[in-house]
Scaffold this motif. Structure first.
Motif, PDB file in Angstrom:
ATOM      1  N   ASN A 141       0.823  -1.214   0.000  1.00 13.93           N
ATOM      2  CA  ASN A 141       0.000   0.000   0.000  1.00 13.93           C
ATOM      3  C   ASN A 141       0.850   1.254   0.000  1.00 13.93           C
ATOM      4  O   ASN A 141       1.959   1.259   0.539  1.00 13.93           O
ATOM      5  CB  ASN A 141      -0.886   0.027   1.252  1.00 13.93           C
ATOM      6  CG  ASN A 141      -2.044  -0.929   1.136  1.00 13.93           C
ATOM      7  OD1 ASN A 141      -2.851  -0.837   0.210  1.00 13.93           O
ATOM      8  ND2 ASN A 141      -2.132  -1.863   2.066  1.00 13.93           N
ATOM      9  N   LYS A 142       0.289   2.319  -0.558  1.00 16.66           N
ATOM     10  CA  LYS A 142       0.949   3.629  -0.492  1.00 16.66           C
ATOM     11  C   LYS A 142       0.218   4.497   0.532  1.00 16.66           C
ATOM     12  O   LYS A 142      -1.012   4.405   0.666  1.00 16.66           O
ATOM     13  CB  LYS A 142       0.899   4.302  -1.860  1.00 16.66           C
ATOM     14  CG  LYS A 142       1.875   3.734  -2.865  1.00 16.66           C
ATOM     15  CD  LYS A 142       1.939   4.674  -4.054  1.00 16.66           C
ATOM     16  CE  LYS A 142       3.144   4.446  -4.931  1.00 16.66           C
ATOM     17  NZ  LYS A 142       3.154   3.193  -5.642  1.00 16.66           N
ATOM     18  N   TYR A 143       0.985   5.318   1.241  1.00 16.01           N
ATOM     19  CA  TYR A 143       0.409   6.173   2.286  1.00 16.01           C
ATOM     20  C   TYR A 143       0.891   7.601   2.087  1.00 16.01           C
ATOM     21  O   TYR A 143       2.043   7.812   1.710  1.00 16.01           O
ATOM     22  CB  TYR A 143       0.887   5.724   3.679  1.00 16.01           C
ATOM     23  CG  TYR A 143       0.437   4.337   4.068  1.00 16.01           C
ATOM     24  CD1 TYR A 143      -0.671   4.154   4.880  1.00 16.01           C
ATOM     25  CD2 TYR A 143       1.140   3.210   3.634  1.00 16.01           C
ATOM     26  CE1 TYR A 143      -1.083   2.880   5.249  1.00 16.01           C
ATOM     27  CE2 TYR A 143       0.736   1.936   3.988  1.00 16.01           C
ATOM     28  CZ  TYR A 143      -0.378   1.777   4.801  1.00 16.01           C
ATOM     29  OH  TYR A 143      -0.777   0.513   5.167  1.00 16.01           O
ATOM     30  N   GLU A 144       0.015   8.576   2.388  1.00 15.67           N
ATOM     31  CA  GLU A 144       0.453   9.977   2.410  1.00 15.67           C
ATOM     32  C   GLU A 144       0.900  10.275   3.844  1.00 15.67           C
ATOM     33  O   GLU A 144       0.085  10.316   4.775  1.00 15.67           O
ATOM     34  CB  GLU A 144      -0.698  10.907   2.005  1.00 15.67           C
ATOM     35  CG  GLU A 144      -0.413  12.395   2.153  1.00 15.67           C
ATOM     36  CD  GLU A 144       0.625  12.952   1.177  1.00 15.67           C
ATOM     37  OE1 GLU A 144       0.581  12.568  -0.006  1.00 15.67           O
ATOM     38  OE2 GLU A 144       1.471  13.767   1.611  1.00 15.67           O
ATOM     39  N   ILE A 145       2.207  10.458   4.015  1.00 16.96           N
ATOM     40  CA  ILE A 145       2.746  10.719   5.361  1.00 16.96           C
ATOM     41  C   ILE A 145       2.776  12.232   5.591  1.00 16.96           C
ATOM     42  O   ILE A 145       3.638  12.927   5.039  1.00 16.96           O
ATOM     43  CB  ILE A 145       4.176  10.112   5.460  1.00 16.96           C
ATOM     44  CG1 ILE A 145       4.123   8.597   5.295  1.00 16.96           C
ATOM     45  CG2 ILE A 145       4.845  10.487   6.781  1.00 16.96           C
ATOM     46  CD1 ILE A 145       3.349   7.868   6.364  1.00 16.96           C
ATOM     47  N   ASN A 146       1.814  12.735   6.351  1.00 17.10           N
ATOM     48  CA  ASN A 146       1.787  14.177   6.635  1.00 17.10           C
ATOM     49  C   ASN A 146       1.424  14.447   8.100  1.00 17.10           C
ATOM     50  O   ASN A 146       0.870  15.500   8.418  1.00 17.10           O
ATOM     51  CB  ASN A 146       0.835  14.910   5.686  1.00 17.10           C
ATOM     52  CG  ASN A 146      -0.594  14.374   5.768  1.00 17.10           C
ATOM     53  OD1 ASN A 146      -0.865  13.460   6.554  1.00 17.10           O
ATOM     54  ND2 ASN A 146      -1.493  14.926   4.991  1.00 17.10           N
ATOM     55  N   GLY A 147       1.748  13.500   8.975  1.00 15.40           N
ATOM     56  CA  GLY A 147       1.383  13.632  10.385  1.00 15.40           C
ATOM     57  C   GLY A 147       2.135  14.748  11.089  1.00 15.40           C
ATOM     58  O   GLY A 147       1.564  15.449  11.928  1.00 15.40           O
ATOM     59  N   LEU A 148       3.422  14.905  10.765  1.00 12.98           N
ATOM     60  CA  LEU A 148       4.210  15.952  11.421  1.00 12.98           C
ATOM     61  C   LEU A 148       3.604  17.314  11.098  1.00 12.98           C
ATOM     62  O   LEU A 148       3.460  18.176  11.975  1.00 12.98           O
ATOM     63  CB  LEU A 148       5.670  15.881  10.934  1.00 12.98           C
ATOM     64  CG  LEU A 148       6.590  16.907  11.578  1.00 12.98           C
ATOM     65  CD1 LEU A 148       6.771  16.619  13.060  1.00 12.98           C
ATOM     66  CD2 LEU A 148       7.953  16.931  10.889  1.00 12.98           C
ATOM     67  N   GLY A 230     -11.902   5.546  -0.385  1.00 12.33           N
ATOM     68  CA  GLY A 230     -11.198   6.219  -1.481  1.00 12.33           C
ATOM     69  C   GLY A 230      -9.777   5.677  -1.556  1.00 12.33           C
ATOM     70  O   GLY A 230      -9.438   4.655  -0.952  1.00 12.33           O
ATOM     71  N   LYS A 231      -8.942   6.423  -2.271  1.00  7.20           N
ATOM     72  CA  LYS A 231      -7.588   5.905  -2.487  1.00  7.20           C
ATOM     73  C   LYS A 231      -6.679   6.138  -1.272  1.00  7.20           C
ATOM     74  O   LYS A 231      -5.786   5.356  -0.985  1.00  7.20           O
ATOM     75  CB  LYS A 231      -7.009   6.612  -3.715  1.00  7.20           C
ATOM     76  CG  LYS A 231      -5.818   5.923  -4.309  1.00  7.20           C
ATOM     77  CD  LYS A 231      -5.398   6.589  -5.598  1.00  7.20           C
ATOM     78  CE  LYS A 231      -3.994   6.149  -5.980  1.00  7.20           C
ATOM     79  NZ  LYS A 231      -3.368   7.086  -6.910  1.00  7.20           N
ATOM     80  N   TRP A 232      -6.927   7.233  -0.528  1.00 10.64           N
ATOM     81  CA  TRP A 232      -5.941   7.653   0.461  1.00 10.64           C
ATOM     82  C   TRP A 232      -6.388   7.612   1.912  1.00 10.64           C
ATOM     83  O   TRP A 232      -5.550   7.649   2.809  1.00 10.64           O
ATOM     84  CB  TRP A 232      -5.445   9.084   0.148  1.00 10.64           C
ATOM     85  CG  TRP A 232      -4.640   9.127  -1.095  1.00 10.64           C
ATOM     86  CD1 TRP A 232      -5.039   9.639  -2.301  1.00 10.64           C
ATOM     87  CD2 TRP A 232      -3.322   8.620  -1.296  1.00 10.64           C
ATOM     88  NE1 TRP A 232      -4.045   9.491  -3.225  1.00 10.64           N
ATOM     89  CE2 TRP A 232      -2.974   8.871  -2.632  1.00 10.64           C
ATOM     90  CE3 TRP A 232      -2.396   7.984  -0.468  1.00 10.64           C
ATOM     91  CZ2 TRP A 232      -1.743   8.509  -3.163  1.00 10.64           C
ATOM     92  CZ3 TRP A 232      -1.165   7.618  -0.990  1.00 10.64           C
ATOM     93  CH2 TRP A 232      -0.860   7.884  -2.324  1.00 10.64           C
ATOM     94  N   PHE A 233      -7.724   7.597   2.175  1.00 16.03           N
ATOM     95  CA  PHE A 233      -8.111   7.666   3.590  1.00 16.03           C
ATOM     96  C   PHE A 233      -7.947   6.297   4.226  1.00 16.03           C
ATOM     97  O   PHE A 233      -8.826   5.441   4.173  1.00 16.03           O
ATOM     98  CB  PHE A 233      -9.548   8.187   3.765  1.00 16.03           C
ATOM     99  CG  PHE A 233      -9.864   8.457   5.210  1.00 16.03           C
ATOM    100  CD1 PHE A 233      -9.553   9.673   5.788  1.00 16.03           C
ATOM    101  CD2 PHE A 233     -10.422   7.467   6.014  1.00 16.03           C
ATOM    102  CE1 PHE A 233      -9.799   9.911   7.138  1.00 16.03           C
ATOM    103  CE2 PHE A 233     -10.671   7.699   7.362  1.00 16.03           C
ATOM    104  CZ  PHE A 233     -10.359   8.918   7.922  1.00 16.03           C
ATOM    105  N   ASP A 234      -6.772   6.088   4.838  1.00 22.21           N
ATOM    106  CA  ASP A 234      -6.441   4.809   5.440  1.00 22.21           C
ATOM    107  C   ASP A 234      -6.848   4.838   6.922  1.00 22.21           C
ATOM    108  O   ASP A 234      -6.368   5.678   7.686  1.00 22.21           O
ATOM    109  CB  ASP A 234      -4.935   4.569   5.317  1.00 22.21           C
ATOM    110  CG  ASP A 234      -4.563   3.205   5.819  1.00 22.21           C
ATOM    111  OD1 ASP A 234      -4.625   2.252   5.035  1.00 22.21           O
ATOM    112  OD2 ASP A 234      -4.223   3.090   7.020  1.00 22.21           O
ATOM    113  N   PHE A 235      -7.732   3.922   7.307  1.00 22.12           N
ATOM    114  CA  PHE A 235      -8.271   3.931   8.678  1.00 22.12           C
ATOM    115  C   PHE A 235      -7.170   3.767   9.714  1.00 22.12           C
ATOM    116  O   PHE A 235      -7.143   4.428  10.733  1.00 22.12           O
ATOM    117  CB  PHE A 235      -9.284   2.783   8.854  1.00 22.12           C
ATOM    118  CG  PHE A 235     -10.652   3.102   8.340  1.00 22.12           C
ATOM    119  CD1 PHE A 235     -10.824   3.669   7.090  1.00 22.12           C
ATOM    120  CD2 PHE A 235     -11.773   2.820   9.092  1.00 22.12           C
ATOM    121  CE1 PHE A 235     -12.085   3.962   6.603  1.00 22.12           C
ATOM    122  CE2 PHE A 235     -13.042   3.102   8.625  1.00 22.12           C
ATOM    123  CZ  PHE A 235     -13.201   3.672   7.377  1.00 22.12           C
TER     124      PHE A 235
END
Ligand code: NDP
Length: 475
Positions: A141-148, A230-235
């Protein structure tokens, strides 16, 4: 990335060595397919009692100055009835519902709509689109890492409000703590139930779903591996990291503000809790890409354990020290404060260095230096459900040569430091170290069972090379 490297390596090499072992284990690694009576009993216990435990702790602070025994004594001596305690508990309010809805909606917006820009200017920070580990069905899987970024924006706004805008009081979280608990429970149950229904009717990846046939086990431990909308909202990434962990530091700041309001000063113990837990939270977001390779994301399915746990258990029980210090403001002597700070920092150093060593080792496929030397390791292989054979390595150098879970040891040292800031008058703040010890010891056993299923006899070679789990020479 590492998964691709491993797969590529596998294609370039002959299938040798442990083919037979891994073939028998290919359908077993990942979450259990069958439920034994002990697991079922534990799950039923947690489903029934975990929400009560949270309520009991928070109620004890609200009504009994954080004493865990006094409510029981009151009930047993007939001084009070359950109904009296319940009737004195603040109910759900429109204000709390509005605060909580805005909070979660704001975190969703930060997560979904603002791609990471921190990695463009922060040297060494890994953000933006990153790949997770290979799943049992062979998916990456691909993830958008934007937590910081989400954490920074949220905290800048918090301080801007506290010192400049004054839209709301910084004590807002403490002041609505129990009404917010009901909101967090509603979200926790809603998301876990939705995840279960989704697993049955519209899973994101049907091949990575697991059904044991036991309703309670499936509800608790989850069916879907990586549910997404959707494509990006990973629970998993969203609920594990935000809103709970972003809130952690805000909750502590709200407790500090409450101390200031009540006593006209913030104690050094409260500052220590804010600083040590702040380092831990910031570390989590700085290393969010690494987090994709941890057990929560790599191996756990998404059920009540993660859904409700992230919404309720984590924000309410991981922040007990700060809450306690609002009711009992402890001012530590310099020697004690320094000792606790040193314990917390050494714990953090071990935790971070151990995790970093494994991450570096896995990212570079062993082509790196650990403590100035080329790392030693054990070669191992495993198979995904689609029959593809993969190769991997288990490092036996650095802290990974001292014990098989030395990162947990560092985490436990840090956890103890948070608790010690509260002195020894009550046991409530020590819940965290007790809980973390149980959680991480159980996790050792759970992880090792899974690794043995995955790697077979290669795992045995590894446990002979590194015989201890947490404390070298002891356990
Ligand atoms: P680890 O980061 O230790 O990951 C375990 C996995 O690493 C194993 O399943 C295996 O995966 C791989 N591995 C094991 N041994 C080796 C080795 N020698 N060399 C290379 N890879 C190895 O565990 P967690 O994901 O549980 O924890 C990550 C961190 O998060 C820890 O520091 C922990 O303390 C912290 N944590 C904190 C919690 C909290 O509530 N505060 C809760 C849980 C964790 P593979 O299949 O890839 O081989």
């Amino acid at each position: 990335m590492a998964a691709h490297q491993e797969k590529k390596t596998s294609e370039e090499r002959n299938h040798k060595g442990t083919q037979k072992d891994t073939q028998t284990s290919q359908v077993q690694w990942g979450r259990a397919w069958e439920v034994d009576w002990f697991s079922l009993a534990s799950i039923l216990f947690l489903l029934m009692f975990a929400p009560l435990i949270v309520y009991y702790f928070i109620m004890a602070c609200d009504q009994y100055q954080c004493s865990l025994t006094e409510p029981l004594i009151d009930l047993l001596t007939g001084n009070k009835h359950l109904a009296d305690i319940w009737n004195s508990t603040p109910t759900l309010t429109y204000r709390a519902a509005a605060i909580y809805t805005l909070w979660v909606a704001f975190q969703v917006v930060l997560y979904v709509f603002i791609p990471d820009f921190c990695h463009k200017f922060l040297p060494g920070y890994v953000g933006g689109v990153q790949e997770g580990a290979v799943t049992p069905a062979g998916v990456v899987n691909k993830y958008e890492i934007n937590g910081l970024q989400a954490w920074l924006i949220t905290h800048v706004l918090w301080f801007a409000n506290a010192y400049y805008f004054h839209w709301f009081s910084p004590t807002i979280i403490f002041d609505n703590w129990i009404p917010l608990l009901w909101c967090a429970n509603i979200l926790g149950y809603a998301v876990s139930t939705f995840a279960m229904i989704k697993g049955y009717f519209f899973p994101t990846n049907a091949k990575d779903c697991k059904f044991t046939g036991n309703f309670f086990y499936d509800y608790m431990m989850g069916i879907e591996f990586n549910p997404r909308v959707g494509k990006w909202f990973d629970f998993k990434l969203f609920f594990n990291g935000r809103p709970g962990i972003v809130a952690w530091t805000l909750i502590n700041l709200s407790y500090a503000a409450k101390q200031q309001e009540l006593y006209g000063q913030v104690t050094n113990s409260m500052i220590l809790v804010n600083v040590l837990q702040g380092i831990y939270v910031l570390d989590f977001f700085w290393n969010e890409a690494w987090y994709l390779k941890t057990i929560d994301i790599c191996h756990d399915h998404f059920g009540w354990y993660l859904g409700w746990g992230d919404c309720v258990w984590l924000p309410y029980l991981y922040t007990l020290q700060g809450l306690y210090l609002v009711y009992h403001p402890v001012q530590l002597c310099t020697a004690n404060a320094t000792g606790i700070l040193i314990l917390g920092l050494i714990g953090y150093y071990i935790f971070r260095t151990t995790n970093h060593q494994k991450d570096l080792f896995r990212r570079t496929d062993g082509n790196c230096k650990i403590w100035g030397k080329k790392p030693e390791y054990i070669e191992c292989s495993y198979m995904s459900g689609d029959g593809t054979k993969y190769y991997s390595k288990l490092m036996t150098s650095g802290f990974w040569g001292w014990a098989r879970h030395f990162n947990y040891t560092g985490d436990l040292m840090g956890s103890l430091a948070y608790c010690l800031t509260c002195g020894f008058e009550h046991i409530l703040p020590y819940f965290y170290i007790v809980y973390m010890t149980i959680l991480l010891t159980h996790r050792c056993i759970r992880d090792e069972h899974r690794c043995f299923s995955k790697y077979g006899k290669d795992w045995k070679y590894y446990t002979s090379a590194v015989p201890y789990r947490l404390i070298p020479g002891v356990f």
